[in-house]
Enzyme design. Structure first.
Site, PDB file in Angstrom:
ATOM      1  N   SER A 212       2.122  -0.385  -0.379  1.00  0.00           N
ATOM      2  CA  SER A 212       2.310  -0.740  -1.783  1.00  0.00           C
ATOM      3  C   SER A 212       3.142  -2.011  -1.811  1.00  0.00           C
ATOM      4  O   SER A 212       4.291  -2.014  -1.366  1.00  0.00           O
ATOM      5  CB  SER A 212       3.048   0.410  -2.482  1.00  0.00           C
ATOM      6  OG  SER A 212       3.439   0.032  -3.778  1.00  0.00           O
TER       7      SER A 212
ATOM      8  N   LYS B 165      -2.238  -1.995  -1.850  1.00  0.00           N
ATOM      9  CA  LYS B 165      -2.033  -1.753  -3.286  1.00  0.00           C
ATOM     10  C   LYS B 165      -1.110  -2.831  -3.819  1.00  0.00           C
ATOM     11  O   LYS B 165      -0.041  -3.061  -3.259  1.00  0.00           O
ATOM     12  CB  LYS B 165      -1.440  -0.347  -3.452  1.00  0.00           C
ATOM     13  CG  LYS B 165      -0.653  -0.065  -4.713  1.00  0.00           C
ATOM     14  CD  LYS B 165      -0.338   1.422  -4.808  1.00  0.00           C
ATOM     15  CE  LYS B 165       1.023   1.699  -5.398  1.00  0.00           C
ATOM     16  NZ  LYS B 165       1.356   3.140  -5.396  1.00  0.00           N
ATOM     17  N   LEU B 166      -1.550  -3.498  -4.879  1.00  0.00           N
ATOM     18  CA  LEU B 166      -0.747  -4.548  -5.505  1.00  0.00           C
ATOM     19  C   LEU B 166      -0.153  -4.021  -6.799  1.00  0.00           C
ATOM     20  O   LEU B 166      -0.866  -3.450  -7.630  1.00  0.00           O
ATOM     21  CB  LEU B 166      -1.621  -5.762  -5.837  1.00  0.00           C
ATOM     22  CG  LEU B 166      -2.359  -6.458  -4.678  1.00  0.00           C
ATOM     23  CD1 LEU B 166      -3.252  -7.570  -5.241  1.00  0.00           C
ATOM     24  CD2 LEU B 166      -1.357  -7.019  -3.675  1.00  0.00           C
ATOM     25  N   LYS B 167       1.137  -4.231  -6.982  1.00  0.00           N
ATOM     26  CA  LYS B 167       1.745  -3.900  -8.275  1.00  0.00           C
ATOM     27  C   LYS B 167       1.335  -4.978  -9.286  1.00  0.00           C
ATOM     28  O   LYS B 167       1.308  -6.180  -8.955  1.00  0.00           O
ATOM     29  CB  LYS B 167       3.278  -3.870  -8.140  1.00  0.00           C
ATOM     30  CG  LYS B 167       3.779  -2.712  -7.279  1.00  0.00           C
ATOM     31  CD  LYS B 167       3.605  -1.371  -7.989  1.00  0.00           C
ATOM     32  CE  LYS B 167       4.270  -0.258  -7.188  1.00  0.00           C
ATOM     33  NZ  LYS B 167       4.157   1.041  -7.875  1.00  0.00           N
TER      34      LYS B 167
ATOM     35  N   ASP C 119      -1.516  -0.979  -9.118  1.00  0.00           N
ATOM     36  CA  ASP C 119      -0.665   0.033  -9.762  1.00  0.00           C
ATOM     37  C   ASP C 119       0.136  -0.635 -10.865  1.00  0.00           C
ATOM     38  O   ASP C 119       0.917  -1.552 -10.606  1.00  0.00           O
ATOM     39  CB  ASP C 119       0.273   0.664  -8.722  1.00  0.00           C
ATOM     40  CG  ASP C 119       1.076   1.833  -9.286  1.00  0.00           C
ATOM     41  OD1 ASP C 119       0.940   2.141 -10.490  1.00  0.00           O
ATOM     42  OD2 ASP C 119       1.851   2.437  -8.510  1.00  0.00           O
TER      43      ASP C 119
ATOM     44  N   GLU D  62      -4.219   2.398 -10.694  1.00  0.00           N
ATOM     45  CA  GLU D  62      -3.242   3.478 -10.776  1.00  0.00           C
ATOM     46  C   GLU D  62      -2.389   3.375 -12.043  1.00  0.00           C
ATOM     47  O   GLU D  62      -1.819   2.319 -12.319  1.00  0.00           O
ATOM     48  CB  GLU D  62      -2.359   3.415  -9.516  1.00  0.00           C
ATOM     49  CG  GLU D  62      -1.370   4.556  -9.350  1.00  0.00           C
ATOM     50  CD  GLU D  62      -0.639   4.474  -7.992  1.00  0.00           C
ATOM     51  OE1 GLU D  62      -1.171   3.826  -7.050  1.00  0.00           O
ATOM     52  OE2 GLU D  62       0.452   5.045  -7.882  1.00  0.00           O
TER      53      GLU D  62
ATOM     54  N   ASP E 171      -0.762   8.943 -11.555  1.00  0.00           N
ATOM     55  CA  ASP E 171       0.485   9.121 -10.795  1.00  0.00           C
ATOM     56  C   ASP E 171       1.501   9.786 -11.727  1.00  0.00           C
ATOM     57  O   ASP E 171       1.584  11.024 -11.808  1.00  0.00           O
ATOM     58  CB  ASP E 171       0.952   7.747 -10.266  1.00  0.00           C
ATOM     59  CG  ASP E 171       2.316   7.774  -9.578  1.00  0.00           C
ATOM     60  OD1 ASP E 171       2.968   8.831  -9.554  1.00  0.00           O
ATOM     61  OD2 ASP E 171       2.769   6.730  -9.060  1.00  0.00           O
TER      62      ASP E 171
ATOM     63  N   LYS F 177       2.651  13.099  -5.366  1.00  0.00           N
ATOM     64  CA  LYS F 177       4.009  12.912  -4.847  1.00  0.00           C
ATOM     65  C   LYS F 177       4.664  14.278  -4.880  1.00  0.00           C
ATOM     66  O   LYS F 177       4.768  14.900  -5.951  1.00  0.00           O
ATOM     67  CB  LYS F 177       4.792  11.911  -5.699  1.00  0.00           C
ATOM     68  CG  LYS F 177       4.282  10.483  -5.550  1.00  0.00           C
ATOM     69  CD  LYS F 177       5.074   9.502  -6.389  1.00  0.00           C
ATOM     70  CE  LYS F 177       4.492   8.096  -6.242  1.00  0.00           C
ATOM     71  NZ  LYS F 177       4.995   7.184  -7.291  1.00  0.00           N
TER      72      LYS F 177
ATOM     73  N   GLY G 278       4.425   7.403  -2.450  1.00  0.00           N
ATOM     74  CA  GLY G 278       5.764   7.267  -1.891  1.00  0.00           C
ATOM     75  C   GLY G 278       6.711   6.780  -2.961  1.00  0.00           C
ATOM     76  O   GLY G 278       6.279   6.292  -4.009  1.00  0.00           O
TER      77      GLY G 278
ATOM     78  N   LEU H 243       9.645   4.894  -1.865  1.00  0.00           N
ATOM     79  CA  LEU H 243      10.557   4.146  -0.994  1.00  0.00           C
ATOM     80  C   LEU H 243      11.532   5.103  -0.307  1.00  0.00           C
ATOM     81  O   LEU H 243      12.737   4.834  -0.240  1.00  0.00           O
ATOM     82  CB  LEU H 243      11.342   3.093  -1.788  1.00  0.00           C
ATOM     83  CG  LEU H 243      10.564   2.180  -2.742  1.00  0.00           C
ATOM     84  CD1 LEU H 243      11.535   1.296  -3.528  1.00  0.00           C
ATOM     85  CD2 LEU H 243       9.579   1.290  -2.001  1.00  0.00           C
TER      86      LEU H 243
HETATM   87  O1  OSB Z   1       4.276   4.063  -8.589  1.00  0.00           O
HETATM   88  O2  OSB Z   1       3.819   4.580  -6.606  1.00  0.00           O
HETATM   89  C1  OSB Z   1       4.633   4.169  -7.437  1.00  0.00           C
HETATM   90  C2  OSB Z   1       7.888   3.137  -5.702  1.00  0.00           C
HETATM   91  C3  OSB Z   1       8.810   3.586  -6.611  1.00  0.00           C
HETATM   92  C4  OSB Z   1       8.392   4.164  -7.779  1.00  0.00           C
HETATM   93  C5  OSB Z   1       7.017   4.304  -8.040  1.00  0.00           C
HETATM   94  C6  OSB Z   1       6.076   3.887  -7.112  1.00  0.00           C
HETATM   95  C7  OSB Z   1       6.521   3.256  -5.946  1.00  0.00           C
HETATM   96  C8  OSB Z   1       5.615   2.698  -4.950  1.00  0.00           C
HETATM   97  C9  OSB Z   1       6.179   2.512  -3.556  1.00  0.00           C
HETATM   98  O3  OSB Z   1       4.510   2.299  -5.191  1.00  0.00           O
HETATM   99  C10 OSB Z   1       5.476   3.304  -2.522  1.00  0.00           C
HETATM  100  C11 OSB Z   1       6.273   3.296  -1.225  1.00  0.00           C
HETATM  101  O4  OSB Z   1       6.154   2.328  -0.462  1.00  0.00           O
HETATM  102  O5  OSB Z   1       7.042   4.254  -0.983  1.00  0.00           O
HETATM  103 MG    MG Z   2       2.283   4.654  -8.779  1.00  0.00          MG
END
Ligand code: OSB
Ligand code: MG
Length: 369
Positions: free
Chosen positions: A136, A162-164, A189, A214, A239, A263, A291, A293
């Site tokens: 991510s 995955k690109l934010k 996402d 996402e 999510d 999650k 995840g 982080l």
């Molecule tokens: O939306 O998946 C998410 C991190 C913090 C809060 C929400 C998200 C995320 C990630 C990071 O996308 C995923 C990771 O590398 O743990």
């Molecule tokens: Mg997410």
């Protein structure tokens, strides 16, 4: 049968190796709440995924610590349970606060698996010894930086990028990435940054062969996602708005999406995560493990959950060395060619590095019956 004799609540802080920008802000360090349950000569350890501020969902570290101290831990300390689901029942009358409850439940699974001398994944019903992982990637300053960071991770073998995204920064990074890498598995996402009024903008993403989009809409919504899904050909992945197997059933029934990001902590622990997995499987919908982080503790839990059969898309549980110079555990959690080995040994298979943990600890309390 396992007994919970004592508990440790710990809060540590780790500097992140990268600046992680999402539609809800920028993160440069990570506050890690840990729960250690002691019983029968073994320990079970879990990691909370709530954050200091309620940006992702409504739970917070401060609120979770208060609940654990005042309500959840007093319910389980000094008690014996037949299995983690029985412990869950003891907390079952409490509403919401699933991430806080999951801290107790996940530590209990680790404790129980260690007592039985079985890997956690095996106890959950998983069969794999490796799980497929992606990454991510946070929002970058421009297209060139996006393509650059994507290239570095593609070269490391990650099986999905995955690109934010956020309103105003969506089609641009996706187009640049797709032009540079026509064949990679690519997703985005939005972390709830859009509304139905943005449907036209989101429809433009249909042109880039994304595996899913996402959580584009509100963190607690299913209905608008179903309306948006009718207007898009790319599957939506839920999510934030799936906190239980019931949410998964409702979301998949009304076609609010076709994929679920599971999650463990968001849905209240491993037992509920497995039920979400099972519901999705019954609908023919793939799931993958998200995840937050996590340090090595939460990451190891995620990897074990990902051994269940319907985790058919790569997860966000990438190598620990991406995130930390030094992790809170003794074992490395490193993917090779996009495959993360499941830690061997009983429970999560990982152990706290107590000396390093002490050096980054901001709070530590012991609780007894
Ligand atoms: O939306 O998946 C998410 C991190 C913090 C809060 C929400 C998200 C995320 C990630 C990071 O996308 C995923 C990771 O590398 O743990
Ligand atoms: Mg997410």
């Amino acid at each position: 049968m396992f007994k919970i004799e004592a508990a440790e609540l710990i809060v540590a802080r780790l500097p992140l190796k990268f600046r992680f920008e999402t539609s809800f802000g920028v993160q440069t360090d990570k506050v890690v709440p840990l729960l250690v349950l002691h019983g029968d000569g073994v320990q079970g350890v879990s990691e909370g995924t709530m954050e200091r501020a309620p940006m992702y969902r409504e739970e917070t570290i401060t609120g979770a610590l208060a609940l654990l101290r005042d309500v959840f831990l007093p319910r389980v300390l000094g008690q014996s349970f037949a299995n983690p689901e029985a412990l869950n029942d003891a907390l079952g009358s409490f509403r919401g606060n699933r991430m806080a409850r999951a801290m107790v439940e996940m530590a209990a699974w680790d404790l129980w698996a260690r007592q039985l001398d079985v890997p956690l994944g095996t106890l959950l019903g998983g069969r794999r010894d490796h799980v497929e992982v992606g990454v991510s990637l946070g929002i970058q300053p421009d297209e060139a930086a996006t393509v650059d960071v994507v290239r570095r991770h593609v070269e490391q073998g990650y099986r999905r990028i995955k690109l934010k995204i956020r309103p105003g920064w969506d089609v641009q990074p996706v187009r640049a990435t797709r032009e540079a890498f026509p064949d990679i598995r690519l997703t985005v996402d939005a972390n709830s940054a859009y509304t139905l009024a943005d449907a036209t903008r989101l429809r433009a993403l249909d042109a880039f062969d994304l595996t899913y989009i996402e959580q584009p809409l509100a963190w607690d919504d299913l209905i608008d996602h179903a309306e948006l899904q009718r207007q898009l050909s790319t599957p939506l992945c839920l999510d934030e708005s799936v906190t239980s197997a019931q949410d998964a059933r409702k979301g998949l029934t009304i076609r609010a999406g076709g994929v679920i990001n599971v999650k463990v902590a968001r849905v209240g622990g491993h037992a509920e995560a497995r039920r979400v997995h099972d519901v999705a499987q019954a609908f023919g919908a793939p799931v993958w493990c998200g995840g937050m982080l996590e340090s090595g503790i939460g990451r190891a839990h995620n990897i074990h959950l990902s051994t269940l059969p319907n985790f058919t898309l790569p997860g966000d549980t990438s190598s620990a060395s991406r995130y930390w110079n030094t992790d809170l555990i003794n074992e490395p959690l490193e993917a090779q060619g996009g495959l993360m080995p499941v830690p061997a040994g009983a429970g999560t298979g990982v152990t706290l590095n107590r000396a390093f943990l002490a050096s980054v600890t901001e709070l530590r309390e012991e609780r007894r019956p």
